[in-house]
Design a protein around this motif. Structure first.
Motif, mmCIF file in Angstrom:
data_model
loop_
_atom_site.group_PDB
_atom_site.id
_atom_site.type_symbol
_atom_site.label_atom_id
_atom_site.label_comp_id
_atom_site.label_asym_id
_atom_site.label_seq_id
_atom_site.Cartn_x
_atom_site.Cartn_y
_atom_site.Cartn_z
ATOM 1 N N ASN A 16 0.857 -1.183 0.000
ATOM 2 C CA ASN A 16 0.000 0.000 0.000
ATOM 3 C C ASN A 16 0.895 1.236 0.000
ATOM 4 O OD1 ASN A 16 -2.551 -1.445 0.406
ATOM 5 N ND2 ASN A 16 -1.638 -1.971 2.368
ATOM 6 N N TYR A 17 0.775 2.041 -1.045
ATOM 7 C CA TYR A 17 1.558 3.271 -1.160
ATOM 8 C C TYR A 17 0.713 4.403 -0.582
ATOM 9 C CZ TYR A 17 4.361 0.369 -4.186
ATOM 10 O OH TYR A 17 5.134 -0.652 -4.688
ATOM 11 N N ARG A 18 1.128 4.931 0.581
ATOM 12 C CA ARG A 18 0.329 5.922 1.314
ATOM 13 C C ARG A 18 0.663 7.358 0.913
ATOM 14 N NH1 ARG A 18 -3.588 2.721 3.488
ATOM 15 N NH2 ARG A 18 -2.631 0.858 4.363
ATOM 16 N N ARG A 19 1.942 7.628 0.635
ATOM 17 C CA ARG A 19 2.405 8.965 0.261
ATOM 18 C C ARG A 19 3.540 8.825 -0.752
ATOM 19 N NH1 ARG A 19 2.274 12.962 5.280
ATOM 20 N NH2 ARG A 19 0.604 11.983 6.454
ATOM 21 N N VAL A 20 3.866 9.904 -1.412
ATOM 22 C CA VAL A 20 4.987 9.912 -2.352
ATOM 23 C C VAL A 20 6.282 9.778 -1.544
ATOM 24 C CG1 VAL A 20 6.234 11.267 -4.055
ATOM 25 C CG2 VAL A 20 3.741 11.308 -4.011
ATOM 26 N N THR A 21 7.154 8.882 -1.961
ATOM 27 C CA THR A 21 8.433 8.689 -1.275
ATOM 28 C C THR A 21 9.421 9.759 -1.736
ATOM 29 O OG1 THR A 21 8.043 6.312 -1.157
ATOM 30 C CG2 THR A 21 10.307 7.060 -0.828
ATOM 31 N N PRO A 22 9.929 10.576 -0.793
ATOM 32 C CA PRO A 22 10.859 11.637 -1.178
ATOM 33 C C PRO A 22 12.225 11.076 -1.571
ATOM 34 C CG PRO A 22 10.616 11.563 1.197
ATOM 35 C CD PRO A 22 9.651 10.565 0.642
ATOM 36 N N LEU A 23 12.930 11.831 -2.395
ATOM 37 C CA LEU A 23 14.278 11.448 -2.823
ATOM 38 C C LEU A 23 15.318 12.173 -1.985
ATOM 39 C CD1 LEU A 23 13.763 11.645 -6.677
ATOM 40 C CD2 LEU A 23 13.667 9.620 -5.228
ATOM 41 N N ASP A 24 16.497 11.585 -1.882
ATOM 42 C CA ASP A 24 17.650 12.199 -1.228
ATOM 43 C C ASP A 24 17.402 12.574 0.226
ATOM 44 O OD1 ASP A 24 19.147 12.008 -3.619
ATOM 45 O OD2 ASP A 24 18.187 13.833 -4.354
ATOM 46 N N VAL A 25 16.602 11.771 0.917
ATOM 47 C CA VAL A 25 16.406 11.963 2.357
ATOM 48 C C VAL A 25 16.564 10.622 3.053
ATOM 49 C CG1 VAL A 25 14.857 13.942 2.100
ATOM 50 C CG2 VAL A 25 13.903 11.647 2.282
ATOM 51 N N GLU A 26 16.842 10.667 4.328
ATOM 52 C CA GLU A 26 16.958 9.458 5.129
ATOM 53 C C GLU A 26 15.560 8.882 5.373
ATOM 54 O OE1 GLU A 26 19.818 7.454 8.005
ATOM 55 O OE2 GLU A 26 20.332 9.201 6.824
ATOM 56 N N LEU A 27 15.401 7.569 5.180
ATOM 57 C CA LEU A 27 14.137 6.873 5.408
ATOM 58 C C LEU A 27 14.343 5.789 6.452
ATOM 59 C CD1 LEU A 27 13.045 6.410 1.689
ATOM 60 C CD2 LEU A 27 12.296 8.194 3.272
ATOM 61 N N ARG A 28 13.269 5.423 7.132
ATOM 62 C CA ARG A 28 13.343 4.337 8.126
ATOM 63 C C ARG A 28 12.450 3.190 7.661
ATOM 64 N NH1 ARG A 28 10.806 6.299 12.369
ATOM 65 N NH2 ARG A 28 9.191 4.741 12.661
ATOM 66 N N PHE A 29 12.986 1.980 7.710
ATOM 67 C CA PHE A 29 12.289 0.773 7.279
ATOM 68 C C PHE A 29 12.157 -0.160 8.472
ATOM 69 C CE2 PHE A 29 12.468 -3.591 5.570
ATOM 70 C CZ PHE A 29 11.385 -3.551 4.716
ATOM 71 N N GLU A 30 10.959 -0.678 8.710
ATOM 72 C CA GLU A 30 10.721 -1.660 9.767
ATOM 73 C C GLU A 30 10.083 -2.896 9.144
ATOM 74 O OE1 GLU A 30 8.110 0.162 12.579
ATOM 75 O OE2 GLU A 30 9.605 1.614 13.249
ATOM 76 N N ALA A 31 10.545 -4.049 9.549
ATOM 77 C CA ALA A 31 9.970 -5.299 9.056
ATOM 78 C C ALA A 31 9.819 -6.264 10.216
ATOM 79 C CB ALA A 31 10.861 -5.913 7.984
ATOM 80 N N SER A 32 8.816 -7.123 10.140
ATOM 81 C CA SER A 32 8.607 -8.102 11.210
ATOM 82 C C SER A 32 8.076 -9.414 10.650
ATOM 83 C CB SER A 32 7.638 -7.551 12.255
ATOM 84 O OG SER A 32 6.375 -7.301 11.672
ATOM 85 N N ARG A 33 8.418 -10.474 11.324
ATOM 86 C CA ARG A 33 7.819 -11.783 11.048
ATOM 87 C C ARG A 33 6.650 -11.872 12.015
ATOM 88 N NH1 ARG A 33 12.024 -15.617 11.818
ATOM 89 N NH2 ARG A 33 11.681 -15.232 13.995
ATOM 90 N N ASP A 34 5.460 -11.918 11.482
ATOM 91 C CA ASP A 34 4.268 -11.827 12.310
ATOM 92 C C ASP A 34 3.765 -13.165 12.818
ATOM 93 O OD1 ASP A 34 4.345 -9.092 11.814
ATOM 94 O OD2 ASP A 34 3.102 -9.290 10.037
#
Length: 70
Positions: A16-34
């Motif tokens: 699900n793409y909620r917002r436009v992903t900005p370029l050239d900025v730091e992003l945080r990614f979280e993943a989990s095994r549910d």
């Protein structure tokens, strides 16, 4: 496949793409095994921008391969 026996392949993936992903900025990614149930493994992930706004989220089902499958 991290810390799980055998190799698994993606059976279903929803993003699900909620917002436009900005370029050239730091992003945080979280993943989990549910959840793990036999050969089935469910997981989810989220991507956030610098301010903590949710950019996208995903859910997936992975299936552990049977012997002889590759």
């Amino acid at each position: 496949n991290h810390h799980q026996p055998g190799v698994a392949r993606t059976a279903a993936l929803t993003v699900n793409y909620r917002r436009v992903t900005p370029l050239d900025v730091e992003l945080r990614f979280e993943a989990s095994r549910d959840r793990v149930d036999g050969r089935k493994r469910w997981g989810s992930a989220r991507l956030f921008d610098e301010s903590g706004a949710l950019l996208s989220d995903a859910s997936a089902l992975f299936l552990q391969l049977l012997p002889g499958q590759a």
